[in-house]
Design a protein around this motif. Sequence first.
Motif, PDB file in Angstrom:
ATOM      1  N   ILE A   1       1.029  -1.118  -0.003  1.00 13.39           N
ATOM      2  CA  ILE A   1       0.019   0.330   0.112  1.00 13.39           C
ATOM      3  C   ILE A   1       0.982   1.284  -0.127  1.00 13.39           C
TER       4      ILE A   1
ATOM      5  N   LEU B   1       2.340   1.664  -3.256  1.00  7.24           N
ATOM      6  CA  LEU B   1       1.233   2.115  -4.359  1.00  7.24           C
ATOM      7  C   LEU B   1       1.195   3.858  -4.154  1.00  7.24           C
TER       8      LEU B   1
ATOM      9  N   ILE C   1      -2.897  -4.905  -6.810  1.00  7.69           N
ATOM     10  CA  ILE C   1      -3.735  -3.927  -6.429  1.00  7.69           C
ATOM     11  C   ILE C   1      -5.066  -4.503  -6.008  1.00  7.69           C
TER      12      ILE C   1
ATOM     13  N   GLN D   1      -4.745  -6.691  -2.719  1.00  7.12           N
ATOM     14  CA  GLN D   1      -5.016  -5.751  -1.729  1.00  7.12           C
ATOM     15  C   GLN D   1      -6.353  -5.160  -1.430  1.00  7.12           C
ATOM     16  N   LYS D   2      -6.925  -4.702  -2.347  1.00  8.21           N
ATOM     17  CA  LYS D   2      -8.272  -4.272  -2.414  1.00  8.21           C
ATOM     18  C   LYS D   2      -9.284  -5.018  -1.719  1.00  8.21           C
TER      19      LYS D   2
ATOM     20  N   ASN E   1     -10.419   1.381   0.086  1.00  8.90           N
ATOM     21  CA  ASN E   1     -10.808   0.329  -0.698  1.00  8.90           C
ATOM     22  C   ASN E   1     -11.458   0.852  -2.134  1.00  8.90           C
TER      23      ASN E   1
ATOM     24  N   THR F   1      -8.270   2.251  -4.225  1.00  4.61           N
ATOM     25  CA  THR F   1      -7.485   1.052  -4.932  1.00  4.61           C
ATOM     26  C   THR F   1      -8.379   0.421  -5.980  1.00  4.61           C
TER      27      THR F   1
ATOM     28  N   SER G   1      -7.147   0.527  -9.937  1.00  9.64           N
ATOM     29  CA  SER G   1      -6.748  -0.737 -10.481  1.00  9.64           C
ATOM     30  C   SER G   1      -7.679  -0.872 -11.821  1.00  9.64           C
TER      31      SER G   1
ATOM     32  N   LEU H   1      -5.746   9.289  -3.091  1.00  5.56           N
ATOM     33  CA  LEU H   1      -5.217   7.996  -2.393  1.00  5.56           C
ATOM     34  C   LEU H   1      -4.012   8.698  -1.515  1.00  5.56           C
TER      35      LEU H   1
END
Length: 708
Positions: A441, A444, A527, A530-531, A574, A577, A581, A621
């Motif tokens: 994260i 990212l 991504i 992890q989302k 959430n 991401t 993506s 983000l």
Amino acid sequence: MAWKCLFIAVVVILWKTGTSTGSSNYTVTEWSAWGTCLDVLGTGNNTGQQSRIRTCIDQMGQNVTWNTCNCSCPSEENQICIIPDSFNYTVSAWSSWSGCRDVHGGKKKTGEQIRYRSCLNESGENVTFSACDCSCSNEDIKICYLPVDGAWSDWGEWVCRNNSYQRFRTCTEPKPAHGGEECYGVSREEDLAMFVDGEWSSWTNYSSCSVSMGHGVRHKTRNCNNPKPCGLLAEPCQGTNYTEIECEEFPPCLQGSVFGGNYNTTDDPLVLYSSANIEIYPKTIIACSHLKPSQIWTLYTVDEASNTETLMVNTTQSAFPILRGEYPQGLYRLYVIKYYYREIYGFVEGFMYFRLQLPPPNVFIQGGSGRMTNPGVTRIDAWSKSYDLTLGSGHRDNMKFLWSCLEFPTNSLSMLMSFILPESFAFLSNVTSSKISWDFIEKLSERCENHLKLFPIQNQVFFNDTYVYKHINLQNVSSPESCTESSAVINGTVISIENPCAVDKLLGAEAYLLLRDNTGNSFIQDILTQKDNVMTVKTDTENVLPVLKLAENISSSDISTVENDFLPNMTDLNRYTRYLSQAFAELNSLLDIVPTQNITIKHLQLIDEQLDLITQKATKLVKLNITGMKFWESQVNKLVFKMMENNNCNSFTVTSPGFAEVYTDPNLPSQAVGYFVTVKASIFGAENTYQQKIQIIFPTSVPDIIME
């Protein structure tokens, strides 16, 4: 030799020589010899004059001024003499040239050189030049350049030579010339203590794909020259100067990767259950409907310990079949090549990893998800209704059970049933670790920051009053019609000219590199993973909150932090991401779907719009408090851990595999207790869980009525 014998006597008074003067420290010397007979009278005959002198000297024998001797005597005397006839004399050869003399007072670069000749008697002695009766001159003068001494220039900048820092100067201010002196000193200095560590240059653009069809690589390089390391203490650049990414080139009639770029590492295989019949189809699009492609499938087993592969089977079916029980559990690699006649239309190929494993067992506790019972011993049966799905009902061989029990002060089964204890919080061993890779994260977020630096929010820029661009430099694109691949004939050779609208040409190397890194399939898949993990943690936390509120040892401030800080930020994480993506995946499609030679201005417009969308989402983000979320998640885990320790069922006992019991004291003062019982059944690594809520009914309590 005949001499004329006329002598003229000149009577002079001679003082005694070598005598002291009025000063005791100074002395008059003896007379010098008579000098040459010179025609100084201008009579034109042979009568001349010659002279002699004496000087005043000090005690050291050094000449001083005549007056110092305080002598009334003369310092010079003359006498008449006879000048010899000229035919007895000769003119000597020229002397050497003298040095170049400055006769202009430094105002010119030139001076004069002089040489002489003299008149010599028979004895070789110099006499007056006129005695030789020569019409020539006794001196000769010519122009010459004055000598120029060299001088050093200023020291130059320090430069790296032979892995050390050096500086130089030259003997050019001015250069020595015409016999002038060279510069004195050294022209080079070296500083061994000075050093500069090496730094990388920017990456080059990615090369074209290494193959014209199928899977290959595109590479890029960088050099350790920005600056180069220099000096004995200098560090070289850290890292590699070469990196590559996979690429795939498609033939005209087959478009798209066989497996969409997914499941291409052993760390992320597709999980398949061995209890079902499965068929795997390639995702490649058949663009030429009049042709029927062929394919060859090859299956390999993968030994994870040695990372070696063993060929299992080849087949040419349109889909690869995996029948129930046909292959043992384990890791596999499936390769396929799909082609029309390979030499004519080409092919696509690809591979994927999948893990074949047993399905999770069916697990069930007698009485269902909720039941009421009286105080005393409550028996819990997870054996009778649980079984191996592969073998069917009644088969429980090799099945293992793990239990968890929590108790809460409540007399309401309906309230108990409304609570959800997520599986991730049901066992203490699950609570300490995070499902979220916070390192990813943060990575990212860092990439989003880099994106904002290279593709910031900008005012709209119009091109040909039609299309809007914010992030693509169209300075070298003269018109929409110029976005075509062309060629030129140079010296009889046809040279291909690339399409000027190719994205890697319009963006800088750093920007294009970031673009390719962010739109890689593996990064997008990370991504998405992890989302999903963020959503799982968020959902599990929301579900466990009512249970935490029921626990007596959890404070309201702790609950407030979870509700007001952690959960809203997790919702935003959430969301963004998910947006990123999707945006990266769409940009990846735009970059790859059109061959470089076919890119148009309209295509660039779509790419630019997607870059702008990513910029908007990245801005959101990077503003999230990722450090705070990481801390808050750990706090939630601590609260759950604390709740599980304090609310653990003290009277819970596992009696035999699949069976347990809990004892409730009939004389419990609170007359209110309920239990969360969780059982996890596993078989050969496949797991499944089941939860049952048990409300104890005391004779004096009035419970909610829920049928089992």
